[in-house]
Design a protein around this motif. Structure first.
Motif, mmCIF file in Angstrom:
data_model
loop_
_atom_site.group_PDB
_atom_site.id
_atom_site.type_symbol
_atom_site.label_atom_id
_atom_site.label_comp_id
_atom_site.label_asym_id
_atom_site.label_seq_id
_atom_site.Cartn_x
_atom_site.Cartn_y
_atom_site.Cartn_z
ATOM 1 N N LEU A 163 -46.630 108.246 52.432
ATOM 2 C CA LEU A 163 -45.293 108.531 52.944
ATOM 3 C C LEU A 163 -44.350 107.410 52.501
ATOM 4 O O LEU A 163 -44.665 106.232 52.633
ATOM 5 C CB LEU A 163 -45.334 108.603 54.480
ATOM 6 N N TRP A 164 -43.211 107.806 51.949
ATOM 7 C CA TRP A 164 -42.230 106.815 51.504
ATOM 8 C C TRP A 164 -41.416 106.284 52.679
ATOM 9 O O TRP A 164 -40.962 107.048 53.522
ATOM 10 C CB TRP A 164 -41.262 107.430 50.498
ATOM 11 N N LEU A 165 -41.222 104.978 52.703
ATOM 12 C CA LEU A 165 -40.251 104.342 53.585
ATOM 13 C C LEU A 165 -39.141 103.822 52.687
ATOM 14 O O LEU A 165 -39.378 102.961 51.833
ATOM 15 C CB LEU A 165 -40.884 103.179 54.353
ATOM 16 N N THR A 166 -37.943 104.353 52.845
ATOM 17 C CA THR A 166 -36.831 104.003 51.960
ATOM 18 C C THR A 166 -35.671 103.412 52.750
ATOM 19 O O THR A 166 -35.208 104.003 53.731
ATOM 20 C CB THR A 166 -36.341 105.249 51.196
ATOM 21 N N VAL A 167 -35.212 102.256 52.342
ATOM 22 C CA VAL A 167 -34.040 101.620 52.944
ATOM 23 C C VAL A 167 -32.808 102.175 52.245
ATOM 24 O O VAL A 167 -32.649 102.008 51.030
ATOM 25 C CB VAL A 167 -34.088 100.089 52.785
ATOM 26 N N PRO A 168 -31.901 102.854 52.959
ATOM 27 C CA PRO A 168 -30.702 103.411 52.313
ATOM 28 C C PRO A 168 -29.750 102.295 51.889
ATOM 29 O O PRO A 168 -29.550 101.328 52.623
ATOM 30 C CB PRO A 168 -30.083 104.276 53.411
ATOM 31 N N VAL A 169 -29.197 102.430 50.697
ATOM 32 C CA VAL A 169 -28.283 101.405 50.192
ATOM 33 C C VAL A 169 -27.020 102.040 49.625
ATOM 34 O O VAL A 169 -26.999 103.224 49.282
ATOM 35 C CB VAL A 169 -28.954 100.547 49.102
ATOM 36 N N ASP A 170 -25.974 101.238 49.538
ATOM 37 C CA ASP A 170 -24.730 101.678 48.927
ATOM 38 C C ASP A 170 -24.774 101.344 47.441
ATOM 39 O O ASP A 170 -25.061 100.208 47.061
ATOM 40 C CB ASP A 170 -23.535 100.965 49.565
ATOM 41 N N VAL A 171 -24.511 102.343 46.605
ATOM 42 C CA VAL A 171 -24.584 102.143 45.161
ATOM 43 C C VAL A 171 -23.243 102.479 44.525
ATOM 44 O O VAL A 171 -22.643 103.519 44.810
ATOM 45 C CB VAL A 171 -25.692 103.030 44.537
ATOM 46 N N LYS A 172 -22.762 101.587 43.652
ATOM 47 C CA LYS A 172 -21.499 101.807 42.960
ATOM 48 C C LYS A 172 -21.726 102.584 41.665
ATOM 49 O O LYS A 172 -22.652 102.273 40.925
ATOM 50 C CB LYS A 172 -20.858 100.457 42.608
ATOM 51 N N GLY A 173 -20.867 103.527 41.378
ATOM 52 C CA GLY A 173 -20.868 104.219 40.088
ATOM 53 C C GLY A 173 -22.232 104.405 39.478
ATOM 54 O O GLY A 173 -23.130 104.959 40.083
ATOM 55 N N LYS A 174 -22.396 103.902 38.266
ATOM 56 C CA LYS A 174 -23.685 103.984 37.575
ATOM 57 C C LYS A 174 -24.493 102.709 37.803
ATOM 58 O O LYS A 174 -24.988 102.075 36.891
ATOM 59 C CB LYS A 174 -23.470 104.240 36.085
ATOM 60 N N TYR A 175 -24.608 102.336 39.062
ATOM 61 C CA TYR A 175 -25.447 101.217 39.514
ATOM 62 C C TYR A 175 -25.036 99.887 38.898
ATOM 63 O O TYR A 175 -25.874 99.036 38.611
ATOM 64 C CB TYR A 175 -26.938 101.472 39.211
ATOM 65 N N LEU A 176 -23.740 99.706 38.651
ATOM 66 C CA LEU A 176 -23.273 98.456 38.052
ATOM 67 C C LEU A 176 -23.186 97.371 39.123
ATOM 68 O O LEU A 176 -22.114 96.873 39.456
ATOM 69 C CB LEU A 176 -21.920 98.667 37.371
ATOM 70 N N GLN A 177 -24.336 96.992 39.628
ATOM 71 C CA GLN A 177 -24.416 95.957 40.644
ATOM 72 C C GLN A 177 -25.790 95.320 40.561
ATOM 73 O O GLN A 177 -26.761 95.938 40.124
ATOM 74 C CB GLN A 177 -24.211 96.538 42.044
ATOM 75 N N THR A 178 -25.869 94.069 40.973
ATOM 76 C CA THR A 178 -27.160 93.402 40.994
ATOM 77 C C THR A 178 -27.898 93.753 42.288
ATOM 78 O O THR A 178 -27.314 94.280 43.232
ATOM 79 C CB THR A 178 -26.996 91.883 40.912
ATOM 80 N N ILE A 179 -29.169 93.430 42.294
ATOM 81 C CA ILE A 179 -29.951 93.651 43.517
ATOM 82 C C ILE A 179 -29.356 92.825 44.645
ATOM 83 O O ILE A 179 -29.221 93.292 45.774
ATOM 84 C CB ILE A 179 -31.426 93.267 43.287
ATOM 85 N N ARG A 180 -28.948 91.596 44.317
ATOM 86 C CA ARG A 180 -28.396 90.714 45.348
ATOM 87 C C ARG A 180 -27.086 91.251 45.935
ATOM 88 O O ARG A 180 -26.757 90.980 47.095
ATOM 89 C CB ARG A 180 -28.161 89.310 44.761
ATOM 90 N N GLU A 181 -26.346 92.006 45.146
ATOM 91 C CA GLU A 181 -25.072 92.558 45.629
ATOM 92 C C GLU A 181 -25.252 93.859 46.409
ATOM 93 O O GLU A 181 -24.303 94.361 47.004
ATOM 94 C CB GLU A 181 -24.152 92.839 44.438
#
Length: 232
Positions: free
Chosen positions: A55-73
């Protein structure tokens, strides 16, 4: 004189046992969350064993456009997931022999602590698990280093700045690492072997591979290291 060994990897959410083997065999482990965030990856999700299978446990995150963000951001979206993840862990593992050994710490993380960024959550859980497994490796963050643009050069520069003479990588990095550059800079390059992990007794029928390290800990407790390749 012993060579200082270093490993560099992105943070993952409650990672599998191989991740902690990599941490355990080096002197310093650098969490490289300046890398671009990737969807459907291990950064914000992992698997546990439910009665009907993985079973997957997934933390929902906010993603910009085509993922133009770092993991830290990358920011965590909402708080409803926290109660859900804790409830799922309890439902899946409350009958496991060693669930109680991390129960209070995990309950605090999920129900009492607040995390705005994915990296902070991942690091909190990684530190908790390293402490439980008695892994003494120094863990640092990539933002503490000056980073080059080229993928291989970044790794080499971090090694140099950390005073490391050997870099240990995951096997998938063979596809992009320029091994000649490591040789030129007199840094030994090694690759960890993730094959041949032994099965252990899980709750329920059958054995599910490559689950979160929590599955191993809940089922095996302090004996977990016996089912790891580099900590036993």
């Amino acid at each position: 004189m012993k060579l200082k060994k270093i490993a560099i990897s992105q943070s993952n959410y409650i990672p599998w046992r191989g991740y902690f083997d990599l941490i355990g065999i080096v002197d310093e482990f650098v969490i490289f969350d300046e890398m671009q965030y990737t969807r459907r990856d291990w950064r914000n999700r992992n698997k546990v064993k439910a009665p009907n299978g993985p079973l997957w446990l997934t933390v929902p995150v906010d993603v910009k456009g085509k993922y133009l963000q770092t993991i830290r951001e990358t920011k965590i979206h909402g708080i409803a997931w926290k109660q859900n993840h804790w409830k799922t862990l309890k439902n899946c593992y409350s009958k496991a022999p060693f669930f109680n050994e991390l129960e209070e710490d995990l309950k605090k993380i999920y129900l009492e602590e607040d995390f705005k960024y994915l990296s902070k959550l991942n690091r909190r859980l990684i530190d908790l698990i390293c402490n439980y497994l008695e892994i003494q490796t120094i863990i640092t963050d990539s933002f503490e280093f000056s980073l080059a643009e080229d993928k291989t050069e970044r790794l080499i520069e971090i090694c140099k700045q950390a005073g490391a003479e050997e870099y240990i990588s995951g096997p998938s990095a063979k596809e992009y690492i320029d091994q000649k550059k490591f040789k030129k800079n007199k840094i030994k390059l090694s690759f960890i072997d993730y094959s041949g992990y032994e099965d252990y007794k899980q709750l329920g029928n059958g054995f599910e591979k490559n689950l979160s390290i929590l599955d191993l800990i809940f089922n095996c407790g302090k004996s977990s290291s016996k089912f790891m390749k580099y900590l036993n």
